[in-house]
Design an enzyme around this catalytic site. Structure first.
Site, PDB file in Angstrom:
ATOM      1  N   LEU A  25     -13.134  49.171  42.036  1.00  0.00           N
ATOM      2  CA  LEU A  25     -14.069  50.275  42.395  1.00  0.00           C
ATOM      3  C   LEU A  25     -14.884  50.000  43.568  1.00  0.00           C
ATOM      4  CD1 LEU A  25     -15.618  50.705  38.815  1.00  0.00           C
ATOM      5  CD2 LEU A  25     -14.184  52.401  39.997  1.00  0.00           C
ATOM      6  N   GLY A  49     -16.397  44.332  45.401  1.00  0.00           N
ATOM      7  CA  GLY A  49     -16.403  43.045  46.249  1.00  0.00           C
ATOM      8  C   GLY A  49     -15.062  42.818  46.990  1.00  0.00           C
ATOM      9  N   LYS A  50     -14.294  43.996  46.927  1.00  0.00           N
ATOM     10  CA  LYS A  50     -12.799  43.884  47.573  1.00  0.00           C
ATOM     11  C   LYS A  50     -12.734  43.310  48.999  1.00  0.00           C
ATOM     12  CE  LYS A  50     -11.896  47.989  46.951  1.00  0.00           C
ATOM     13  NZ  LYS A  50     -13.195  48.469  46.544  1.00  0.00           N
ATOM     14  N   SER A  89      -7.593  52.452  45.965  1.00  0.00           N
ATOM     15  CA  SER A  89      -6.201  52.391  45.233  1.00  0.00           C
ATOM     16  C   SER A  89      -6.286  52.818  43.901  1.00  0.00           C
ATOM     17  CB  SER A  89      -5.090  51.342  45.723  1.00  0.00           C
ATOM     18  OG  SER A  89      -5.580  50.270  45.318  1.00  0.00           O
TER      19      SER A  89
END
Length: 199
Positions: A35, A39-40, A108
């Site tokens: 989401l 923290g991606k 994604s």
């Protein structure tokens, strides 16, 4: 489906294997999915820094950054999201072919899109990293105020609010960012790469 006709694939003279030998490490894509606010990007960049410091050829492909250039013609409809991920998959494949470890940070949201990207790669080259963070925690962070805007109806089709997020069915790595630090998340990813003898 390819629209262009009269084209022929031209194999490169220097192979992926030869580039890996020269680099003295493997190549792969670390596909960070989760989401907004999970923290991606933070973890993808932190992993990239550690790889760089250790002499690993690496590169980061970030969702927002790519939408400023390559994918600036795409919106956030389901169709555009699918095309966004398709293009990134193809770009990531080029980086892997060049011998690099590429980290990608994209919501994604659809499993089918991620599966389609996975099919572009050889075995063990596509490493799905599920950045697992509860929606409530992501909303609490909301540094870009995107969730607040979505809740007010100012943003339509926002993942987690009025557009679904399909969590990975069987990711190679799951990073629970509510419970661990960025440093611990990075260690988890690097440990996986070492176990698979990519680095």
């Amino acid at each position: 489906m390819t629209k262009a006709t009269n084209i022929t694939w031209h194999a490169t003279t220097i192979t992926k294997s030869e580039r890996r030998i020269q680099n003295a490490h493997g190549s792969c894509v670390l596909w960070f999915t989760g989401l907004s606010g999970s923290g991606k990007s933070t973890i993808a960049n932190a992993v990239s820094v550690e790889l760089y410091k250790n002499g690993i050829n690496e590169y980061v492909l970030d969702g927002d950054n790519i939408r400023h250039g390559l994918n600036k013609d795409l919106g956030f409809s389901d169709e555009d999201r699918t095309e966004n991920i398709r293009r990134i998959g193809e770009v990531a494949k080029l980086f892997v072919d060049s011998g690099k470890v590429v980290t990608t940070a994209f919501i994604s949201p659809f499993q089918s899109d991620r599966n389609q990207v996975r099919e572009l790669f050889d075995e063990h080259e596509f490493i799905e990293v599920f950045v697992d963070c509860p929606l409530e925690e992501c909303e609490n962070r909301d540094t870009k105020q995107l969730y607040a805007k979505a809740r007010r109806g100012e943003i339509k089709g926002f993942t987690g609010i009025d557009s679904p997020y399909e969590a990975p069915e069987n990711p190679e790595i799951t990073v629970r960012t509510k419970d661990i630090s960025v440093e611990e998340a990075v260690d988890q990813v690097l440990q996986y790469l070492r176990e698979k003898q990519i680095i």
